[in-house]
Design an enzyme around this catalytic site. Sequence first.
Site, PDB file in Angstrom:
ATOM      1  N   GLY A 134       6.011   3.722   3.335  1.00  0.00           N
ATOM      2  CA  GLY A 134       7.208   3.109   3.904  1.00  0.00           C
ATOM      3  C   GLY A 134       6.960   1.617   4.072  1.00  0.00           C
ATOM      4  N   CYS A 183      -0.691   1.329   9.123  1.00  0.00           N
ATOM      5  CA  CYS A 183       0.390   0.385   8.842  1.00  0.00           C
ATOM      6  C   CYS A 183      -0.101  -0.672   7.859  1.00  0.00           C
ATOM      7  CB  CYS A 183       0.822  -0.283  10.145  1.00  0.00           C
ATOM      8  SG  CYS A 183       2.144  -1.476   9.944  1.00  0.00           S
TER       9      CYS A 183
HETATM   10 ZN    ZN Z   1       4.014  -0.260   9.632  1.00  0.00          ZN
END
Ligand code: ZN
Length: 198
Positions: A46, A94
Amino acid sequence: MTKLEIVPHPHPALRWKSREVTRIDAELRQMVEQMFDLMYASRGIGLAANQVALPYRLFVINPTGDREEKDQEMVFINPQITRRNGSEEDEEGCLSLPEIYGPVTRATRIIVDAFDLSGQQFEVDLEDLDARVVQHEYDHIEGVMFTDRVAQSFLPKLQPLIKDLELQFRNRQKEGTIPSDEELKAQLAALQKARTAG
Ligand code: ZN
């Protein structure tokens, strides 16, 4: 159009509460295409617009992480999470915080309302990993990082790694290879003015 790149913590874009997109055009579609390319190249599942220093409420996902699986790609423009159910803890990472992983509690099932690249509004019901990815990306456009949600007891393990990233970023600013926070914020404000009502 300028070439996009993934910006690391503590770039001010990551703390920017993005505004709604008011215009979906060819340039925006090119930005989205670049975002998918960057996401796959970095082995992500993502990517939110502010992770590439674009102050817009939009993100892309492909929970398989496989660029061949085009039918798993989803683009969310001006999304809203309208329902959240259940709760589960799992590890997250992330692309803006390389090498940093920690447990985060998220809803197991969500309903999301958003617009796609053709400007059509849609609603989708997501579970498990799909729901987790969307909640993580949704946080990004609100200026929230997953480390803000990591259990307090786990944070001391991550803090030295986060500090290290901050030091690297500040050093690059001192060297002049990254603009100052003030300049970066001015760039974000200009981009925001160009494509949102704000
Ligand atoms: Zn992230």
